[in-house]
Design an enzyme around this catalytic site. Structure first.
Site, PDB file in Angstrom:
ATOM      1  N   SER A  23       0.824  -1.214   0.000  1.00 56.54           N
ATOM      2  CA  SER A  23       0.000   0.000   0.000  1.00 56.54           C
ATOM      3  C   SER A  23       0.855   1.260   0.000  1.00 56.54           C
ATOM      4  O   SER A  23       0.337   2.368   0.020  1.00 56.54           O
ATOM      5  CB  SER A  23      -0.924   0.000   1.219  1.00 56.54           C
ATOM      6  OG  SER A  23      -0.180  -0.197   2.410  1.00 56.54           O
ATOM      7  N   ASN A 110      -2.126  -2.868  13.267  1.00 59.55           N
ATOM      8  CA  ASN A 110      -3.589  -2.715  13.189  1.00 59.55           C
ATOM      9  C   ASN A 110      -4.093  -1.500  13.968  1.00 59.55           C
ATOM     10  O   ASN A 110      -4.916  -0.740  13.474  1.00 59.55           O
ATOM     11  CB  ASN A 110      -4.274  -3.990  13.692  1.00 59.55           C
ATOM     12  CG  ASN A 110      -3.942  -5.181  12.816  1.00 59.55           C
ATOM     13  OD1 ASN A 110      -3.374  -5.010  11.735  1.00 59.55           O
ATOM     14  ND2 ASN A 110      -4.280  -6.378  13.266  1.00 59.55           N
ATOM     15  N   THR A 155     -40.359  25.583 -10.861  1.00 57.96           N
ATOM     16  CA  THR A 155     -40.656  24.217 -10.406  1.00 57.96           C
ATOM     17  C   THR A 155     -40.857  23.422 -11.688  1.00 57.96           C
ATOM     18  O   THR A 155     -41.325  23.984 -12.694  1.00 57.96           O
ATOM     19  CB  THR A 155     -41.937  24.147  -9.544  1.00 57.96           C
ATOM     20  OG1 THR A 155     -43.038  24.554 -10.345  1.00 57.96           O
ATOM     21  CG2 THR A 155     -41.850  25.013  -8.298  1.00 57.96           C
ATOM     22  N   HIS A 156     -40.473  22.176 -11.682  1.00 59.20           N
ATOM     23  CA  HIS A 156     -40.510  21.341 -12.901  1.00 59.20           C
ATOM     24  C   HIS A 156     -39.724  21.994 -14.035  1.00 59.20           C
ATOM     25  O   HIS A 156     -40.020  21.785 -15.204  1.00 59.20           O
ATOM     26  CB  HIS A 156     -41.943  21.093 -13.374  1.00 59.20           C
ATOM     27  CG  HIS A 156     -42.860  20.627 -12.283  1.00 59.20           C
ATOM     28  ND1 HIS A 156     -43.024  19.300 -11.966  1.00 59.20           N
ATOM     29  CD2 HIS A 156     -43.622  21.332 -11.413  1.00 59.20           C
ATOM     30  CE1 HIS A 156     -43.878  19.198 -10.955  1.00 59.20           C
ATOM     31  NE2 HIS A 156     -44.240  20.422 -10.593  1.00 59.20           N
ATOM     32  N   SER A 277     -13.164  26.607 -26.678  1.00 60.80           N
ATOM     33  CA  SER A 277     -13.210  25.399 -27.490  1.00 60.80           C
ATOM     34  C   SER A 277     -12.041  25.422 -28.452  1.00 60.80           C
ATOM     35  O   SER A 277     -11.612  26.487 -28.898  1.00 60.80           O
ATOM     36  CB  SER A 277     -14.528  25.345 -28.256  1.00 60.80           C
ATOM     37  OG  SER A 277     -14.380  24.575 -29.415  1.00 60.80           O
ATOM     38  N   LYS A 283     -17.000  29.985 -28.192  1.00 58.12           N
ATOM     39  CA  LYS A 283     -17.449  29.299 -26.983  1.00 58.12           C
ATOM     40  C   LYS A 283     -16.739  29.708 -25.695  1.00 58.12           C
ATOM     41  O   LYS A 283     -15.559  30.017 -25.684  1.00 58.12           O
ATOM     42  CB  LYS A 283     -17.278  27.778 -27.155  1.00 58.12           C
ATOM     43  CG  LYS A 283     -18.101  27.236 -28.295  1.00 58.12           C
ATOM     44  CD  LYS A 283     -19.270  26.427 -27.848  1.00 58.12           C
ATOM     45  CE  LYS A 283     -18.884  25.329 -26.926  1.00 58.12           C
ATOM     46  NZ  LYS A 283     -19.835  24.248 -26.953  1.00 58.12           N
ATOM     47  N   ASN A 285     -16.995  27.823 -22.106  1.00 60.86           N
ATOM     48  CA  ASN A 285     -17.653  26.678 -21.469  1.00 60.86           C
ATOM     49  C   ASN A 285     -17.515  26.699 -19.951  1.00 60.86           C
ATOM     50  O   ASN A 285     -16.437  27.005 -19.443  1.00 60.86           O
ATOM     51  CB  ASN A 285     -17.059  25.368 -21.997  1.00 60.86           C
ATOM     52  CG  ASN A 285     -17.261  25.214 -23.488  1.00 60.86           C
ATOM     53  OD1 ASN A 285     -18.256  25.687 -24.041  1.00 60.86           O
ATOM     54  ND2 ASN A 285     -16.306  24.578 -24.145  1.00 60.86           N
ATOM     55  N   GLU A 290     -19.153  21.747 -14.740  1.00 63.44           N
ATOM     56  CA  GLU A 290     -19.464  20.425 -15.311  1.00 63.44           C
ATOM     57  C   GLU A 290     -18.608  19.345 -14.651  1.00 63.44           C
ATOM     58  O   GLU A 290     -19.084  18.261 -14.310  1.00 63.44           O
ATOM     59  CB  GLU A 290     -19.183  20.419 -16.813  1.00 63.44           C
ATOM     60  CG  GLU A 290     -20.108  21.307 -17.610  1.00 63.44           C
ATOM     61  CD  GLU A 290     -19.620  21.468 -19.038  1.00 63.44           C
ATOM     62  OE1 GLU A 290     -19.457  20.449 -19.738  1.00 63.44           O
ATOM     63  OE2 GLU A 290     -19.372  22.609 -19.462  1.00 63.44           O
ATOM     64  N   TYR A 317      -9.181  -7.187  12.375  1.00 66.56           N
ATOM     65  CA  TYR A 317      -8.583  -6.666  11.152  1.00 66.56           C
ATOM     66  C   TYR A 317      -8.544  -7.730  10.067  1.00 66.56           C
ATOM     67  O   TYR A 317      -8.266  -8.905  10.319  1.00 66.56           O
ATOM     68  CB  TYR A 317      -7.154  -6.148  11.412  1.00 66.56           C
ATOM     69  CG  TYR A 317      -6.485  -5.636  10.143  1.00 66.56           C
ATOM     70  CD1 TYR A 317      -6.690  -4.326   9.715  1.00 66.56           C
ATOM     71  CD2 TYR A 317      -5.691  -6.470   9.361  1.00 66.56           C
ATOM     72  CE1 TYR A 317      -6.112  -3.857   8.540  1.00 66.56           C
ATOM     73  CE2 TYR A 317      -5.108  -6.004   8.185  1.00 66.56           C
ATOM     74  CZ  TYR A 317      -5.326  -4.700   7.787  1.00 66.56           C
ATOM     75  OH  TYR A 317      -4.761  -4.245   6.621  1.00 66.56           O
ATOM     76  N   GLN A 322      -7.349  -2.597   3.915  1.00 61.15           N
ATOM     77  CA  GLN A 322      -6.373  -1.722   3.260  1.00 61.15           C
ATOM     78  C   GLN A 322      -7.060  -0.943   2.125  1.00 61.15           C
ATOM     79  O   GLN A 322      -6.578   0.120   1.720  1.00 61.15           O
ATOM     80  CB  GLN A 322      -5.210  -2.567   2.728  1.00 61.15           C
ATOM     81  CG  GLN A 322      -4.109  -1.773   2.066  1.00 61.15           C
ATOM     82  CD  GLN A 322      -2.867  -2.614   1.866  1.00 61.15           C
ATOM     83  OE1 GLN A 322      -2.186  -2.994   2.809  1.00 61.15           O
ATOM     84  NE2 GLN A 322      -2.580  -2.948   0.621  1.00 61.15           N
ATOM     85  N   LYS A 325      -8.330   3.128   1.907  1.00 66.45           N
ATOM     86  CA  LYS A 325      -7.537   4.354   1.808  1.00 66.45           C
ATOM     87  C   LYS A 325      -7.702   5.158   0.528  1.00 66.45           C
ATOM     88  O   LYS A 325      -7.918   6.370   0.571  1.00 66.45           O
ATOM     89  CB  LYS A 325      -6.065   4.024   2.018  1.00 66.45           C
ATOM     90  CG  LYS A 325      -5.811   3.645   3.440  1.00 66.45           C
ATOM     91  CD  LYS A 325      -4.403   3.288   3.731  1.00 66.45           C
ATOM     92  CE  LYS A 325      -4.379   2.647   5.089  1.00 66.45           C
ATOM     93  NZ  LYS A 325      -5.242   1.421   5.156  1.00 66.45           N
TER      94      LYS A 325
HETATM   95  N1  ARG Z   1      -1.164  -1.574   5.137  1.00 69.32           N
HETATM   96  C1  ARG Z   1      -2.104  -2.067   6.058  1.00 69.32           C
HETATM   97  C2  ARG Z   1      -3.437  -1.383   5.850  1.00 69.32           C
HETATM   98  O1  ARG Z   1      -3.469  -0.407   5.221  1.00 69.32           O
HETATM   99  C3  ARG Z   1      -1.640  -1.821   7.442  1.00 69.32           C
HETATM  100  C4  ARG Z   1      -2.177  -2.767   8.460  1.00 69.32           C
HETATM  101  C5  ARG Z   1      -1.653  -4.110   8.167  1.00 69.32           C
HETATM  102  N2  ARG Z   1      -1.854  -5.039   9.209  1.00 69.32           N
HETATM  103  C6  ARG Z   1      -1.685  -6.338   9.019  1.00 69.32           C
HETATM  104  N3  ARG Z   1      -1.848  -7.113  10.010  1.00 69.32           N
HETATM  105  N4  ARG Z   1      -1.389  -6.812   7.839  1.00 69.32           N
HETATM  106  O2  ARG Z   1      -4.451  -1.815   6.298  1.00 69.32           O
END
Ligand code: ARG
Length: 459
Positions: A23, A110, A155-156, A277, A283, A285, A290, A317, A322, A325
């Site tokens: 990660s 964790n 409205t509408h 454009s 134009k 825009n 948007e 956990y 993971q 994120k």
């Molecule tokens: N990279 C992990 C996450 O984002 C960190 C926690 C990992 N814990 C484990 N026991 N593998 O969740």
């Protein structure tokens, strides 16, 4: 490179397998939060006599120098070390020697990662609340300048009754006020410390969770260690508050797109928030409006994504988590960017009030005034409605508007019509007279502006 869990293993994973599980490419965003969490943890370990004061000093120094490097973007990460936690621990140990290995006493990745996420989201939520206020400020400023700017209300998507442009803008102010409240409310739960929950069950070391919570500015600690490491509700709440906020921005975006079209010409966006454009020279825009309307989809997606990840996960956990994120980082970026753009767009837009006002003249949006006029004189509203409906039909057949009818024609429809009827039909009068609480009457708007201003100042 030897893994931190090398003891139990006889073979190393292939590089592409490591990469798949890693990660670090995205959780490096948490570097400062991770270091702050570690600093609090080591201070607590030392105060509780779990590690020596000397060791703690060494570790603290090392963490500070990593922090300095992180702030100057001088840290380099390895995908082999999977995530930000293992990368930092390994760099610490490289820097200060084996004593660095004592940092992880009584802690697990964790509770560590959960702590980082809480710290990160607290900071971002506070920033988003500030940005909402900036956008509210921009709405307020424009509204103040346009209390007496009359436009058709719809409205509408059909012209319904004339309203003040300020009133329309202020509707968004109050939506944003609720958004702000949702984020503020969620801070209560973001601001809880999972640190010290360990892997799932707590720890055998005599740690002090209250102390780390206090050092990190948390309001309290999670009551249950299993819950502490497996709860991601606070992220869901953030994503859900963000989804509602983005829905509001998307609605305003849609109105801005309509208003700046040639069909409406109610407003003109500043060049800074428009694009041209590559082929059609004429134009201009409303690209940003948007794009924000479009980006709303990705925020909803992030909410659905995480709800789905968590659904059916057993305690505590699981690596699935993971996946919490990227959607969160993406939402932070999308929401903060969208709010900044909107504040600037609203602040700088030009309002074509003459065009708005003339749109209220060439239509039947004053028909309700006529019905209210008769009912004000004692005719039951249903009857008035019918009489005015027939007058509208007469106009449609004659290809004119209500104010074009003669007094004789009005009297023929009902004898209670008098010559003051023309003043009543004036859209400005129509707006002015809607003085019920929360209505578009000028007096009501001025009151609302005062209330709104007080809200902004209260913080
Ligand atoms: N990279 C992990 C996450 O984002 C960190 C926690 C990992 N814990 C484990 N026991 N593998 O969740």
């Amino acid at each position: 490179m030897k893994k931190l869990w090398g003891g139990r293993f006889t073979k190393t994973a292939e590089e592409w397998v490591d990469e798949f599980g890693a990660s670090i490419s995205f959780d490096q965003e948490l570097v400062l939060e991770d270091l702050d969490g570690s600093l609090a943890h080591v201070a607590m370990l030392s105060q509780c006599g779990i590690i020596s004061a000397d060791d703690a000093t060494l570790i603290t120094k090392g963490l500070h120098s990593l922090k300095e490097k992180a702030e100057n973007e001088q840290l380099q990460y390895s995908v082999k070390l999977e995530d930000i936690h293992l990368n930092l621990e390994s760099q610490l140990t490289e820097m200060i020697g084996p004593v660095g290995g004592k940092l992880h006493t009584g802690r697990s990745r964790n509770d560590q990662v959960a702590t980082d996420m809480h710290l990160y989201l607290r900071k971002q939520t506070e920033n988003i609340i500030d940005l909402i206020e900036e956008m509210q400020g921009a709405l307020l400023t424009q509204a103040k300048a346009h209390v007496e700017t009359i436009m058709p209300g719809y409205t509408h998507m059909q012209r319904a009754q004339p309203i003040s442009f300020a009133h329309h803008l202020m509707a968004y102010f109050w939506m944003l006020e609720r958004d702000k409240e949702r984020y503020q409310e969620s801070l209560k739960r973001i601001n809880l410390s999972p640190l010290g929950a360990g892997a799932l069950a707590g720890t055998t070391f005599p740690i002090d969770r209250e102390l780390t919570a206090e050092l990190l500015g948390f309001n309290g600690i999670y009551e249950n260690s299993l819950d502490a490491v497996s709860d991601r509700d606070f992220i869901l709440e953030f994503l859900s508050a963000s989804s509602i906020l983005m829905m509001h921005l998307s609605r305003l975006g849609e109105e801005i797109i309509l208003w700046s079209s040639q069909e409406f010409r109610f407003i003109e966006l500043d060049d800074a928030f428009s694009t041209g454009s590559s082929i059609m020279p004429q134009k201009k825009n409303p690209d940003m409006a948007e794009l924000i309307r479009g980006k709303t989809g990705r925020v909803y997606g992030n909410l659905m994504g995480l709800l789905t990840v968590l659904k059916g996960l057993p305690l505590a956990y699981n690596k699935d988590m993971q996946e919490d994120k990227e959607g969160m980082f993406d939402t932070v970026k999308t929401v903060t960017g969208s709010l900044k753009i909107f504040a600037g767009m609203i602040e700088t837009m030009k309002v074509h009030h003459a065009q708005m006002e003339s749109a209220t003249k060439n239509d039947f949006s004053n028909a309700t005034e006529l019905a209210d006029y008769l009912s004000g004189k004692g005719i039951p509203f249903r009857e008035s409605h019918e009489i005015v409906g027939q007058l509208v039909l007469t106009c449609v057949n004659k290809q004119c508007y209500l104010a074009d009818l003669t007094l004789a024609e009005f009297k023929e429809a009902h004898p209670l019509f008098e010559s003051d009827i023309y003043e009543v039909l004036n859209p400005v009068t129509a707006v002015k007279r809607r003085n019920s609480a929360g209505g578009t009457g000028f007096e009501q708007i001025r009151l609302a502006l005062q209330k709104a201003e007080a809200k902004l100042k209260a913080r």
